[in-house]
Design a protein around this motif. Structure first.
Motif, short mmCIF file in Angstrom:
data_model
loop_
_atom_site.label_atom_id
_atom_site.label_comp_id
_atom_site.label_asym_id
_atom_site.label_seq_id
_atom_site.Cartn_x
_atom_site.Cartn_y
_atom_site.Cartn_z
N LEU A 105 0.83 -1.21 0.00
CA LEU A 105 0.00 0.00 0.00
C LEU A 105 0.86 1.26 0.00
CD1 LEU A 105 -3.01 -0.82 2.36
CD2 LEU A 105 -3.03 -0.50 -0.12
N GLN A 106 2.06 1.17 0.56
CA GLN A 106 2.98 2.31 0.47
C GLN A 106 3.34 2.61 -0.98
OE1 GLN A 106 6.31 1.30 3.13
NE2 GLN A 106 5.47 2.72 4.63
N TRP A 107 3.44 1.56 -1.80
CA TRP A 107 3.76 1.75 -3.21
C TRP A 107 2.55 2.22 -4.00
CZ3 TRP A 107 6.24 -3.69 -2.71
CH2 TRP A 107 7.44 -3.58 -1.99
N LEU A 108 1.37 1.86 -3.56
CA LEU A 108 0.16 2.44 -4.15
C LEU A 108 0.16 3.95 -3.91
CD1 LEU A 108 -3.46 1.08 -3.95
CD2 LEU A 108 -3.00 3.44 -3.27
N ASP A 109 0.47 4.35 -2.67
CA ASP A 109 0.49 5.77 -2.34
C ASP A 109 1.56 6.51 -3.12
OD1 ASP A 109 -1.52 5.30 -0.47
OD2 ASP A 109 -0.12 5.16 1.22
N ARG A 110 2.75 5.94 -3.21
CA ARG A 110 3.89 6.67 -3.80
C ARG A 110 3.88 6.65 -5.32
NH1 ARG A 110 10.33 6.18 -2.12
NH2 ARG A 110 11.16 7.25 -3.95
N PHE A 111 3.53 5.50 -5.91
CA PHE A 111 3.66 5.34 -7.36
C PHE A 111 2.31 5.28 -8.09
CE2 PHE A 111 7.26 2.80 -5.50
CZ PHE A 111 8.23 3.78 -5.69
N GLY A 112 1.21 5.33 -7.35
CA GLY A 112 -0.09 5.13 -7.98
C GLY A 112 -0.26 3.72 -8.49
N ALA A 113 0.43 2.77 -7.86
CA ALA A 113 0.41 1.38 -8.33
C ALA A 113 -0.92 0.71 -7.99
CB ALA A 113 1.56 0.59 -7.71
N VAL A 114 -1.35 -0.16 -8.88
CA VAL A 114 -2.45 -1.07 -8.58
C VAL A 114 -1.86 -2.25 -7.81
CG1 VAL A 114 -4.22 -2.58 -9.55
CG2 VAL A 114 -3.73 -0.36 -10.63
N VAL A 115 -2.43 -2.55 -6.66
CA VAL A 115 -1.97 -3.68 -5.84
C VAL A 115 -2.94 -4.84 -6.02
CG1 VAL A 115 -1.54 -4.52 -3.50
CG2 VAL A 115 -0.81 -2.21 -4.16
N ILE A 116 -2.41 -5.98 -6.40
CA ILE A 116 -3.20 -7.21 -6.49
C ILE A 116 -2.58 -8.21 -5.54
CG2 ILE A 116 -4.01 -9.08 -7.98
CD1 ILE A 116 -3.80 -7.19 -10.34
N SER A 117 -3.38 -8.68 -4.59
CA SER A 117 -2.88 -9.62 -3.58
C SER A 117 -3.62 -10.94 -3.71
CB SER A 117 -3.09 -9.03 -2.18
OG SER A 117 -2.47 -9.85 -1.20
#
Length: 333
Positions: A105-117
């Protein structure tokens, strides 16, 4: 004979003193702790502008595999986004797709990444390659549905912690060997890579209180390999399950590996990085002095944990910057 062990970081030492540590891990203990091996995701999403979608896909054997898709609400306006395909930890015997989800989620915040878990099935209920097969099926689904998900297929990162780090390495080996799209990078956090469980660092943490001991590690691997002791008779352990067994580590994407100096997985992590370098590959390795297994997940505000998370994110930023956004292919390394 008790082996000497590296000292813990002072801040972490004070924090872990208040943490109840499991004296052992067996089938009975596992049944007791499994319900508490993951925290609810809702408090982490509170205050974040995130669209959440839950889907279930078919696994290779017909089993249903849940995936959580977390996407910044403004992603549609900025074009295809990088994707972090997250594989949770838990010794391959516990946890779920929300375990350690604060890390990606930190990378979602920083890079606008879509996270798929991915919620892969756990040992001992399943064993052999089933766990890594589930994870691989989820990665293929993400790549096949990249356009619908708003994902840039050239910027898919596979990442995982502990058991998830080992499974991430196995999934990446599968993608390379099967000539399906290879992730642009893999992030292996304190990864569980070697079922042999016989490194110096493994033996240093035998018979002592720790977050993850050699004995716990043995139980986890025994559950995956479905053997009463050692390796299954007459059965060869797959390098997709135990990536340290892979003969060839060439052709892998850029790789970030880290571990604490005071943990079971230290030496197998260092060895995996060394073998990637020997094969001419790109690997960045950090061994955090005084860090125990999972220190940055358990105590993210500790100075050493903050440093580890920051170094990881900075590396990922450099890797993503190397690949032009909206590209149709992965940049040559």
């Amino acid at each position: 004979m008790t082996l000497p062990r590296p000292e813990l970081d002072p801040d972490l030492s004070a924090l872990i003193a208040d943490l109840p540590l499991m004296p052992q891990l067996d089938a009975e203990t596992l049944a007791q702790i499994r319900p508490f091996s993951s925290m609810p995701i809702e408090p982490l999403l509170d205050g974040r502008a995130i669209d959440r979608r839950e889907v279930t896909i078919d696994g290779p054997d017909g089993a249903r595999i849940p995936l959580s898709i977390l996407r910044p609400t403004q992603a549609e306006q900025s074009g295809p986004a990088p994707c972090v395909y997250w594989i949770h930890g838990g010794g391959m015997v516990m946890g779920d797709r929300y375990s350690q989800i604060d890390i990606p989620l930190q990378w979602l915040d920083r890079f606008g990444a879509v996270v798929i878990s991915v919620d892969y099935r756990l040992a001992p209920e399943v064993n052999g390659t089933t766990l890594v097969d589930d994870c691989y099926a989820g990665l293929l689904w993400a790549a096949d549905n990249a356009a619908e998900l708003g994902i840039d297929p050239a910027r898919i990162v596979v990442a995982g912690a502990s058991a998830g780090g080992g499974l991430a390495a196995g999934v990446t080996l599968m993608a390379r060997d099967r000539q399906t799209p290879v992730p642009v990078a893999q992030v292996l956090i304190g990864p569980m890579l070697d079922h042999r469980n016989d490194t110096v660092s493994s033996r240093q943490y035998a018979g002592v209180p720790a977050v993850w001991t050699r004995e716990m590690n043995e139980f986890g691997w025994r559950s995956v390999l479905a053997a009463s002791s050692g390796e299954p008779a007459g059965q060869q352990v797959s390098p997709y399950v135990s990536p340290a067994l892979a003969d060839d580590l060439s052709g892998l994407p850029r790789t970030y590996l880290d571990a604490g100096s005071a943990e079971v997985f230290r030496d197998e992590t260092v060895d995996y990085a060394t073998r990637i370098w020997a094969a001419g590959g790109h690997a960045e390795l950090h061994v955090w002095a005084g860090g125990f297994h999972g220190f940055d997940a358990l105590f993210p505000q500790a100075p050493l944990a903050a440093a580890a998370r920051s170094a990881r994110s900075d590396w990922l930023s450099r890797v993503l910057d190397m690949v032009p956004a909206h590209s149709n292919g992965r940049k040559e390394q």
